[in-house]
Design an enzyme around this catalytic site. Structure first.
Site, PDB file in Angstrom:
ATOM      1  N   ASP A  10      -3.419   1.300   2.182  1.00 23.97           N
ATOM      2  CA  ASP A  10      -2.279   2.547   1.966  1.00 23.97           C
ATOM      3  C   ASP A  10      -1.841   3.144   3.742  1.00 23.97           C
ATOM      4  OD1 ASP A  10      -0.732   4.642   0.929  1.00 23.97           O
ATOM      5  OD2 ASP A  10      -2.327   5.744   0.384  1.00 23.97           O
ATOM      6  N   GLY A  11      -0.672   3.683   3.866  1.00 27.08           N
ATOM      7  CA  GLY A  11      -0.146   4.487   5.254  1.00 27.08           C
ATOM      8  C   GLY A  11       0.042   5.721   5.230  1.00 27.08           C
ATOM      9  N   GLU A  49       1.001   1.447   7.204  1.00 26.84           N
ATOM     10  CA  GLU A  49       1.395   0.732   5.882  1.00 26.84           C
ATOM     11  C   GLU A  49       0.902  -0.425   6.319  1.00 26.84           C
ATOM     12  OE1 GLU A  49       1.544   1.904   2.703  1.00 26.84           O
ATOM     13  OE2 GLU A  49       2.056   4.154   2.415  1.00 26.84           O
ATOM     14  N   ASP A  72       1.968  -0.083  -1.708  1.00 30.55           N
ATOM     15  CA  ASP A  72       2.542   0.672  -1.976  1.00 30.55           C
ATOM     16  C   ASP A  72       3.597   0.915  -1.644  1.00 30.55           C
ATOM     17  OD1 ASP A  72       1.725   2.853  -0.214  1.00 30.55           O
ATOM     18  OD2 ASP A  72       0.891   3.574  -2.035  1.00 30.55           O
ATOM     19  N   HIS A 128       0.572   7.098  -6.024  1.00 27.35           N
ATOM     20  CA  HIS A 128       0.641   9.057  -6.670  1.00 27.35           C
ATOM     21  C   HIS A 128       0.681   8.765  -8.386  1.00 27.35           C
ATOM     22  CE1 HIS A 128       0.308  10.640  -3.159  1.00 27.35           C
ATOM     23  NE2 HIS A 128       1.768  10.484  -2.652  1.00 27.35           N
ATOM     24  N   ASP A 138      -5.387   7.233   0.075  1.00 28.67           N
ATOM     25  CA  ASP A 138      -4.209   8.318   0.177  1.00 28.67           C
ATOM     26  C   ASP A 138      -4.766   9.033   0.947  1.00 28.67           C
ATOM     27  OD1 ASP A 138      -1.748   9.501   0.103  1.00 28.67           O
ATOM     28  OD2 ASP A 138      -2.215  10.984  -0.957  1.00 28.67           O
TER      29      ASP A 138
END
Length: 240
Positions: A10-11, A49, A72, A128, A138
């Site tokens: 994730d980023g 990301e 994501d 999320h 996250d």
């Protein structure tokens, strides 16, 4: 697959461009979990990301097992699985005739993916959506974007502090990646979970569960009827 390496990446970025952070969680077949994280200033969310995936794939570069990577980032999924072929053919120009943004990272990501020679699966998970590892990524990425201190875990899977179950249908983006069998199983009264050497897996049928646990010492398994019951069982096992 028990011999698969699982990666979640994730980023995060504040301002886009602005201060950013990236994160990855790597789950190894031997029951070890390793968290990675870093940040840049200034940067963009897309670069974060991509750097997360690059860092994680680089960390397992010498390992022979297949890799399943969850992200994501729809842009990264679409880029690495589709657009990149045209970009290479067009000498890194888009169909509109513009230079590809973040070419440096796309080339690094493409090289890492090519090295695995078909042993890398890209999966698009919704951000999320409540999946614990995605949410952990996250938290790490946001912490690095804010220059906050955060402890990165590196140790046994049992003890990492979150469930290692793969995303269910409710967490996946698009029908192509969603495990439809698991969706139907809940309508039939539940599914099975098993804990083997610190690694938790879901099973649609008892035969799948039995194949994993039969003859293996110190395993745990149970049929559950809901996500709530699943969480309670995992807590009792010390795997949540």
């Amino acid at each position: 697959m028990a011999d698969t390496i699982y990666i979640y990446s994730d980023g995060a970025c504040s301002g886009n461009p602005g201060p950013g952070g990236w994160a990855a969680v790597i789950i190894l077949p031997e029951g070890q979990v390793r968290e990675l994280g870093g940040g840049e200033r200034p940067t963009t969310n897309n670069r974060m990301e991509m750097l997360a995936a690059i860092a994680a794939l680089s960390a397992v570069r010498e390992r022979p097992e297949p890799v399943k990577l969850y992200t994501d980032s729809g842009l990264m999924i679409n880029g690495i699985k589709g657009w990149i072929h045209g970009w290479r053919h067009n000498r890194w120009m888009t169909s509109a005739g513009h230079p590809v943004v973040n070419r440096d990272l796309w080339e690094r990501l493409d090289a890492l993916a090519s090295e695995r020679k078909g042993r890398l699966a890209w999966c698009h998970v919704k951000g999320h959506s409540g999946h614990e590892i995605n949410e952990r990524c996250d938290v790490i990425a946001v912490a690095f974007s804010k220059s906050e201190k955060i402890a990165l875990y590196d140790g046994p899977a049992v003890g990492c502090g979150y469930s290692l179950l793969e995303p269910g249908p409710e967490h996946m983006s698009g029908g192509a990646n969603a495990p439809k069998k698991k969706r139907s199983s809940s309508k039939k009264g539940g599914f099975y979970i098993s804990l083997v050497e610190g690694r938790v897996e879901r099973h649609v049928t008892w035969d799948e569960c039995k194949a994993r646990v039969h003859g293996v010492p110190n395993v745990k398994f149970k049929k559950v009827s809901s996500p709530e019951e699943e969480r309670e069982v995992l807590k009792s096992w010390g795997a949540a």
